[in-house]
Structures are given as structure tokens and as C-alpha cells.
Design a protein around this motif. Structure first.
Motif, PDB file in Angstrom:
ATOM      1  N   GLY A   1      12.667  -6.511   3.136  1.00 28.50           N
ATOM      2  CA  GLY A   1      12.982  -8.013   3.694  1.00 28.50           C
ATOM      3  C   GLY A   1      14.552  -8.207   4.045  1.00 28.50           C
ATOM      4  N   LYS A   2      15.542  -7.292   3.398  1.00 24.56           N
ATOM      5  CA  LYS A   2      16.893  -7.362   3.650  1.00 24.56           C
ATOM      6  C   LYS A   2      17.404  -7.111   5.151  1.00 24.56           C
ATOM      7  CE  LYS A   2      18.337  -6.088  -0.829  1.00 24.56           C
ATOM      8  NZ  LYS A   2      18.746  -5.281  -1.809  1.00 24.56           N
ATOM      9  N   ASN A   3      16.217  -6.346   5.899  1.00 26.50           N
ATOM     10  CA  ASN A   3      16.446  -5.935   7.141  1.00 26.50           C
ATOM     11  C   ASN A   3      15.452  -6.662   8.110  1.00 26.50           C
ATOM     12  OD1 ASN A   3      18.833  -4.246   6.706  1.00 26.50           O
ATOM     13  ND2 ASN A   3      17.359  -2.963   5.737  1.00 26.50           N
TER      14      ASN A   3
ATOM     15  N   GLY B   1      10.101 -11.203  18.171  1.00 25.18           N
ATOM     16  CA  GLY B   1      10.286 -10.266  19.384  1.00 25.18           C
ATOM     17  C   GLY B   1      10.672  -8.870  19.085  1.00 25.18           C
ATOM     18  N   SER B   2      11.606  -8.879  18.193  1.00 23.10           N
ATOM     19  CA  SER B   2      12.087  -7.657  17.804  1.00 23.10           C
ATOM     20  C   SER B   2      10.866  -6.720  17.032  1.00 23.10           C
ATOM     21  CB  SER B   2      13.695  -7.553  16.992  1.00 23.10           C
ATOM     22  OG  SER B   2      14.275  -8.104  17.701  1.00 23.10           O
ATOM     23  N   ALA B   3      10.148  -7.375  16.530  1.00 22.25           N
ATOM     24  CA  ALA B   3       9.199  -6.772  15.593  1.00 22.25           C
ATOM     25  C   ALA B   3       8.113  -6.129  16.710  1.00 22.25           C
ATOM     26  CB  ALA B   3       8.549  -7.551  14.604  1.00 22.25           C
ATOM     27  N   MET B   4       7.647  -7.085  17.728  1.00 18.13           N
ATOM     28  CA  MET B   4       6.815  -6.502  18.510  1.00 18.13           C
ATOM     29  C   MET B   4       7.429  -5.068  19.408  1.00 18.13           C
ATOM     30  SD  MET B   4       4.258  -8.153  18.210  1.00 18.13           S
ATOM     31  CE  MET B   4       4.528  -8.359  16.330  1.00 18.13           C
TER      32      MET B   4
ATOM     33  N   GLY C   1       9.189 -16.349   8.502  1.00 18.39           N
ATOM     34  CA  GLY C   1       8.665 -15.930   9.877  1.00 18.39           C
ATOM     35  C   GLY C   1       9.217 -14.574  10.494  1.00 18.39           C
ATOM     36  N   LYS C   2      10.214 -14.079   9.784  1.00 19.21           N
ATOM     37  CA  LYS C   2      10.919 -12.947  10.153  1.00 19.21           C
ATOM     38  C   LYS C   2       9.800 -11.807   9.630  1.00 19.21           C
ATOM     39  CE  LYS C   2      15.680 -13.924  11.129  1.00 19.21           C
ATOM     40  NZ  LYS C   2      17.089 -13.678  10.454  1.00 19.21           N
TER      41      LYS C   2
ATOM     42  N   PHE D   1      -5.909   9.099   8.870  1.00 20.47           N
ATOM     43  CA  PHE D   1      -5.459   7.878   9.244  1.00 20.47           C
ATOM     44  C   PHE D   1      -3.767   7.717   8.865  1.00 20.47           C
ATOM     45  CE2 PHE D   1      -9.957   7.613   8.483  1.00 20.47           C
ATOM     46  CZ  PHE D   1     -10.361   6.910   9.768  1.00 20.47           C
ATOM     47  N   GLU D   2      -2.899   7.369   9.469  1.00 15.09           N
ATOM     48  CA  GLU D   2      -1.580   7.121   8.866  1.00 15.09           C
ATOM     49  C   GLU D   2      -1.348   5.732   8.729  1.00 15.09           C
ATOM     50  OE1 GLU D   2       3.005   7.807  10.269  1.00 15.09           O
ATOM     51  OE2 GLU D   2       1.444   8.989  11.521  1.00 15.09           O
ATOM     52  N   HIS D   3      -0.881   5.203   7.668  1.00 12.71           N
ATOM     53  CA  HIS D   3      -0.739   3.823   7.678  1.00 12.71           C
ATOM     54  C   HIS D   3       0.663   3.571   7.686  1.00 12.71           C
ATOM     55  CE1 HIS D   3      -4.799   3.327   6.253  1.00 12.71           C
ATOM     56  NE2 HIS D   3      -4.562   4.474   5.300  1.00 12.71           N
ATOM     57  N   GLN D   4       0.719   2.415   8.400  1.00 15.28           N
ATOM     58  CA  GLN D   4       2.343   1.681   8.656  1.00 15.28           C
ATOM     59  C   GLN D   4       2.122   0.300   8.042  1.00 15.28           C
ATOM     60  OE1 GLN D   4       4.969   3.393   9.652  1.00 15.28           O
ATOM     61  NE2 GLN D   4       4.171   5.400  10.648  1.00 15.28           N
ATOM     62  N   TYR D   5       3.166  -0.327   7.574  1.00 19.29           N
ATOM     63  CA  TYR D   5       3.166  -1.571   7.025  1.00 19.29           C
ATOM     64  C   TYR D   5       4.178  -2.488   7.602  1.00 19.29           C
ATOM     65  CZ  TYR D   5       1.315   1.751   3.422  1.00 19.29           C
ATOM     66  OH  TYR D   5       0.895   2.618   2.840  1.00 19.29           O
ATOM     67  N   ALA D   6       3.623  -3.724   7.898  1.00 20.76           N
ATOM     68  CA  ALA D   6       4.265  -4.914   8.808  1.00 20.76           C
ATOM     69  C   ALA D   6       4.106  -5.949   7.799  1.00 20.76           C
ATOM     70  CB  ALA D   6       4.063  -5.084  10.029  1.00 20.76           C
ATOM     71  N   VAL D   7       5.295  -6.701   7.395  1.00 20.39           N
ATOM     72  CA  VAL D   7       5.292  -7.760   6.392  1.00 20.39           C
ATOM     73  C   VAL D   7       5.934  -9.111   7.213  1.00 20.39           C
ATOM     74  CG1 VAL D   7       5.743  -8.906   4.418  1.00 20.39           C
ATOM     75  CG2 VAL D   7       5.072  -6.447   4.183  1.00 20.39           C
TER      76      VAL D   7
END
Length: 379
Positions: free
Chosen positions: A46-48, A53-56, A29-30, A18-24
């Protein structure tokens, strides 16, 4: 963040599989994508932060492709809208679907659905702020005319006992205060009979059994409380109400909550009572359309009959989470040690995502509505 970190930082994980990626999801809301979940990494990412839409687009472009989403947001939107986003992307969410979570977040609707399937629940009624909250004094008088003391007043869509009151007297003032407190947190509140007796958590998990699934009840957890469980029994906070968690001790809030009240696990019951608890959880799981696992707060009256208080459809799968703790008390090795159960769920969920992708490549007509998968039979 506490739940996500305590889950993924478990040393026992097989990181070769398993390889984990993180999305916060930030309060703005960003979305941001830290390399780790410590406070410095999260702040830097968080600075970036980018729009949803860009996240998806970023998530869809990831290589290797994302096979499973393990959600750690247990607020209303986190349990519903954000799960639904990934369902629309045809990526399997490990846990109950968004529509089931929406049902589970509403205690009144949960009980209505479960009672229709034969699940015993305390008698109760729903009050609305635009009807019953206009004049809480009048509502309090009406309640005392038709409800027996003691009774519970709680928001219909809140967690961790926030806004909950056990009304113990026939005082208009006490009842009005309980109503006002409940309406502070939700536009609808639930007033229900208080079931005196033992309070337990009951869970079931789905175990693969050939082409089908088998529901397995787990050992039970009993809370030793004077009358009701309060917020302090669930999450530890400091004197200002801030959650006790930090880089140095991520799970402090969970550990502090355990210190606030005695727990017995596995709890011991007469065989007939144990069978009733298992049947309650199985019926509720099927009635609500739960997936992978489900957890229920239950009261057992003096005659040994259980009543479901509410469903709990979130699990972090950290070493301290309730489902993992209960599975660790199994007598056989089918579901333990941790993270055996969690990794089996991850593999199953990844398989469902891959099956959807394969179906989409074959242009199957039912992909849009079913994800290209037939719901497996639960025995």
C-alpha cells in the motif's frame, strides 16, 4: 481480503496450471499489488499504491498476460464498476457480468425480472426516501392499511440482512422504526410479505456439454431459524461489530456465523418440492443472464411451494463458500472434490479471454461489442 485469502491459500490448488497475481483496491481508490494477502504484505504494498490508470497499464503489461479475473469485492461498486473495468479490457471475469450483478444488487428489480420469467416471489412494493421517507409516520399508517402482518422491511440494495426488520405487530411505532432503519442504509426499501416456512439456499452451476452449457442444480442448504436470518447468521463479528478475521485465522468470521445457527446440508425434500426448487433456480439464472453459477435465498411455504427472496451472485470459491460446499455434496465426482469445479471455471474463463485476443488479432468487427465470442446456449 478474507474471501480472497481463503480462496487462494487452499492447499489443493494445482499451482502448476495456475499462477496467481494480487491486486488490492485501497480505501483511497488507489491500487496496490502485494506479493501475498497477509496483512503485512498488503500494508507494505500500500505504500506504493498507484492510480487506477497506472494500475490498468501495469495489469495490461504483465507477463504472462492475465487470463482471468477472480473478483473478491462484494460491495456494490466491486460487483459492478470494477468488474466492468476488466470487461472493457476484454479479460474474462469469473462470475456474472457487471450488468447482471447490477441487477442482482437490487432486490426489487431482481424480482421484477424473475417474476416475468415465471419465478415465484413474495408480494412486495418499493418505497423511496424522497417520497415515503419524508413522513415515516404517515407512510407507516398507509402500509398498515394495505399490508398484512407480519411483513419484511429491508433496503433494496444491501447484503447480509443489514437494515432488515420483521414487523410482527400493528404498532405504528414499530413500522415507523422499521422504515427509518431501512432508509438509513438505502434510498429505496422493499416491503414484502413474510413467507413462513423453511429457508434454503439453492444454486445452479453451468457445466460444459460439448459446444453448449448444461445447468446443474446443486444439493440444497437449509437454515434452521426461528423466523428470519439475521446478520449474525451470515458473518461473525466481535462486540464492536468488527469482522472476525486475522492472519492467524482468516476464516473465523465464516466459522462464527455457522456457530450462530444450525444448518442442514444436504437438505432433504419431497421430490415435488425438490423439482420446484430446481426449476426456480434455473428460470432465475436464465432470466437474469447469469454466467458460471448463481445462488438464491428461497422460502418454502407450508404447502411446499418455494418463493425467491433474493439472488446471491458472489462466490469466493474458498473451501467454505456456499457453492463449493453444495457441490461437495454431489453424489458423483463431476464437480468435486474442491477445487475441481473452481479450476474448471478458471480454464473456461481463460479460454474465453484467449478467444477474444485471437479475434482481436484477426480484426473481427464484433470484438468491441461481443468480445469476439458468441454466447453459448444453456440447456
Amino acid at each position: 481480503m478474507m474471501y480472497g485469502r481463503s480462496c487462494v491459500e487452499c492447499d489443493a490448488f494445482d499451482r502448476s496450471k495456475f499462477e496467481h497475481q494480487y491486486a488490492v483496491v485501497n480505501l483511497s481508490g488507489k491500487w496496490s499489488f502485494p506479493k501475498a494477502l497477509d496483512s503485512v504484505s498488503v500494508e507494505e504494498a500500500g505504500k506504493n499504491a498507484v492510480s487506477i490508470g497506472s494500475a490498468m497499464a501495469k495489469i495490461e503489461a504483465m507477463q504472462p498476460s492475465i487470463d482471468v479475473v477472480m473478483p473478491h469485492m462484494f460491495c456494490l461498486e466491486g460487483m459492478t464498476r470494477y468488474r466492468g473495468i476488466f470487461e472493457m479490457l476484454n479479460v474474462e471475469v469469473l462470475g456474472c457480468p457487471s450488468d447482471v450483478c447490477a441487477l442482482g444488487q437490487d432486490k426489487f428489480l431482481t424480482k421484477a425480472v424473475c417474476q416475468a420469467a415465471g419465478v415465484p416471489c413474495p408480494k412486495g412494493e418499493l418505497l423511496r426516501s424522497d417520497v415515503h421517507g419524508v413522513d415515516v409516520q404517515a407512510t407507516a399508517k398507509q402500509l398498515l392499511d394495505r399490508q398484512s402482518i407480519p411483513f419484511i422491511v429491508k433496503p433494496a440494495r444491501e447484503d447480509n440482512s443489514i437494515g432488515l426488520t420483521l414487523v410482527k405487530t400493528n404498532s405504528f411505532k414499530d413500522v415507523a422504526a422499521a422504515l427509518s432503519k431501512g432508509f438509513q442504509y438505502d434510498d429505496t426499501i422493499l416491503v414484502e410479505e413474510y413467507i413462513a416456512g423453511r429457508e434454503v439456499r439453492v444454486a445452479v452451476v453451468e457445466v460444459e456439454d460439448g459446444d453448449d452449457l448444461r445447468l446443474v442444480p446443486l444439493p440444497k442448504l437449509e437454515y434452521i431459524v426461528e423466523d428470519i436470518r439475521e446478520m449474525k447468521h451470515k458473518l461473525g463479528t466481535d462486540s464492536t461489530g468488527k469482522l472476525l478475521t486475522a492472519d492467524g485465522n482468516v476464516t473465523r468470521a465464516l466459522e462464527k456465523a455457522k456457530d450462530e445457527g444450525e444448518r442442514i446440508c444436504p437438505a432433504q425434500f419431497e421430490p415435488a418440492v425438490e423439482a420446484r426448487l430446481d426449476e426456480l433456480a434455473k428460470r432465475a439464472h436464465k432470466a437474469m443472464g447469469c454466467k458460471y453459477y448463481s445462488l438464491y435465498d428461497v422460502r418454502i411455504n407450508k404447502d411446499g411451494f418455494p418463493f425467491m427472496l433474493e439472488s446471491c451472485l458472489f462466490c469466493s470459491f474458498s473451501p467454505l463458500s456456499v457453492v463449493v460446499t453444495l457441490a461437495s455434496k454431489m453424489s458423483d465426482k463431476e464437480l468435486q472434490p474442491h477445487p475441481k469445479l473452481f479450476e474448471s471455471f478458471l480454464l473456461r474463463a481463460a479460454g474465453e479471454t484467449k478467444a477474444r485476443r485471437a479475434a482481436a488479432l484477426q480484426n473481427q468487427d464484433n470484438v468491441a461489442t461481443t468480445g469476439g465470442l458468441k454466447r453459448r446456449k444453456i440447456s
